[in-house]
Design a protein around this motif. Structure first.
Motif, PDB file in Angstrom:
ATOM      1  N   SER A 163       0.829  -1.213   0.000  1.00 21.02           N
ATOM      2  CA  SER A 163       0.000   0.000   0.000  1.00 21.02           C
ATOM      3  C   SER A 163       0.861   1.260   0.000  1.00 21.02           C
ATOM      4  CB  SER A 163      -0.945   0.014   1.201  1.00 21.02           C
ATOM      5  OG  SER A 163      -0.204   0.033   2.411  1.00 21.02           O
ATOM      6  N   ALA A 164       2.128   1.121   0.362  1.00 20.56           N
ATOM      7  CA  ALA A 164       3.059   2.260   0.411  1.00 20.56           C
ATOM      8  C   ALA A 164       4.445   1.728   0.052  1.00 20.56           C
ATOM      9  CB  ALA A 164       3.058   2.900   1.787  1.00 20.56           C
ATOM     10  N   ILE A 165       4.855   1.910  -1.191  1.00 15.27           N
ATOM     11  CA  ILE A 165       6.046   1.262  -1.716  1.00 15.27           C
ATOM     12  C   ILE A 165       7.309   1.593  -0.924  1.00 15.27           C
ATOM     13  CG2 ILE A 165       6.659   2.973  -3.504  1.00 15.27           C
ATOM     14  CD1 ILE A 165       6.545  -0.774  -4.167  1.00 15.27           C
ATOM     15  N   LEU A 166       7.498   2.841  -0.531  1.00 18.22           N
ATOM     16  CA  LEU A 166       8.715   3.202   0.211  1.00 18.22           C
ATOM     17  C   LEU A 166       8.739   2.574   1.606  1.00 18.22           C
ATOM     18  CD1 LEU A 166       9.295   6.905  -0.861  1.00 18.22           C
ATOM     19  CD2 LEU A 166      10.440   4.828  -1.683  1.00 18.22           C
ATOM     20  N   ARG A 167       7.586   2.502   2.263  1.00 19.54           N
ATOM     21  CA  ARG A 167       7.511   1.852   3.577  1.00 19.54           C
ATOM     22  C   ARG A 167       7.856   0.365   3.441  1.00 19.54           C
ATOM     23  NH1 ARG A 167       1.754   1.174   6.001  1.00 19.54           N
ATOM     24  NH2 ARG A 167       1.787  -0.352   4.346  1.00 19.54           N
ATOM     25  N   SER A 168       7.330  -0.276   2.406  1.00 19.98           N
ATOM     26  CA  SER A 168       7.611  -1.697   2.187  1.00 19.98           C
ATOM     27  C   SER A 168       9.074  -1.927   1.869  1.00 19.98           C
ATOM     28  CB  SER A 168       6.739  -2.242   1.055  1.00 19.98           C
ATOM     29  OG  SER A 168       5.387  -2.233   1.431  1.00 19.98           O
ATOM     30  N   PRO A 185       4.301  -4.823   6.607  1.00 21.44           N
ATOM     31  CA  PRO A 185       3.332  -3.802   7.026  1.00 21.44           C
ATOM     32  C   PRO A 185       1.943  -3.931   6.395  1.00 21.44           C
ATOM     33  CG  PRO A 185       5.459  -2.788   6.626  1.00 21.44           C
ATOM     34  CD  PRO A 185       5.557  -4.216   6.153  1.00 21.44           C
ATOM     35  N   ASP A 186       1.815  -4.680   5.301  1.00 19.44           N
ATOM     36  CA  ASP A 186       0.517  -4.868   4.641  1.00 19.44           C
ATOM     37  C   ASP A 186      -0.115  -6.216   4.934  1.00 19.44           C
ATOM     38  OD1 ASP A 186       0.106  -2.372   3.128  1.00 19.44           O
ATOM     39  OD2 ASP A 186       2.008  -2.949   2.215  1.00 19.44           O
ATOM     40  N   GLY A 187       0.465  -6.985   5.856  1.00 18.45           N
ATOM     41  CA  GLY A 187      -0.110  -8.276   6.226  1.00 18.45           C
ATOM     42  C   GLY A 187       0.298  -9.431   5.339  1.00 18.45           C
ATOM     43  N   ASN A 188       1.269  -9.219   4.457  1.00 15.91           N
ATOM     44  CA  ASN A 188       1.817 -10.321   3.676  1.00 15.91           C
ATOM     45  C   ASN A 188       2.779 -11.100   4.564  1.00 15.91           C
ATOM     46  OD1 ASN A 188       0.659  -9.566   1.023  1.00 15.91           O
ATOM     47  ND2 ASN A 188       1.920  -7.757   1.325  1.00 15.91           N
TER      48      ASN A 188
END
Length: 122
Positions: free
Chosen positions: A10-15, A112-115
């Protein structure tokens, strides 16, 4: 023939920060620029993983197995970098390496996205 998972973000830089700063992945690049929607290629020990914040590229909540040689040392290193399994207290594999009845030793991490990524030694 390599098979490369595309993991939804959902947020590429955070991932990217989570995968590179905590989980030992190396960033190859981000396209078209480091912003959303974006696409990135990461590598770890010669294997690729793709992250995408484009709609339609996968679904949140995927589960990926990462084969490793040393589970306990890797878990300790990730914990030292800030890995926190407190959101999954009811899941032993999120709290530390676990010997499974099918013969593997593994621990799991949720991004952070539940993966979910399960680091597994056969």
């Amino acid at each position: 023939m390599p098979i490369i998972p595309v993991v939804r973000s959902s947020a590429i830089l955070r991932s990217i920060a989570f995968y590179t700063e905590v989980l030992d992945f190396r960033l190859v690049g981000v396209w078209p620029e480091p912003a959303d929607p974006g696409f990135s290629i990461l590598t770890r020990n010669g294997d690729e993983l793709h992250l995408s914040s484009h709609g339609g590229d996968g679904a949140y909540g995927q589960s990926i197995t990462v084969l490793v040689d040393e589970v306990d040392e890797l878990f300790a290193r990730f914990k030292a970098r800030g890995l926190d399994g407190s959101h999954k207290l009811d899941s032993p594999i999120h709290q530390g390496p676990t010997d499974q009845t099918w013969g593997t030793r593994e621990f799991c991490v949720d991004d952070p996205d539940g993966n979910r990524l399960c680091f597994t030694r056969r």
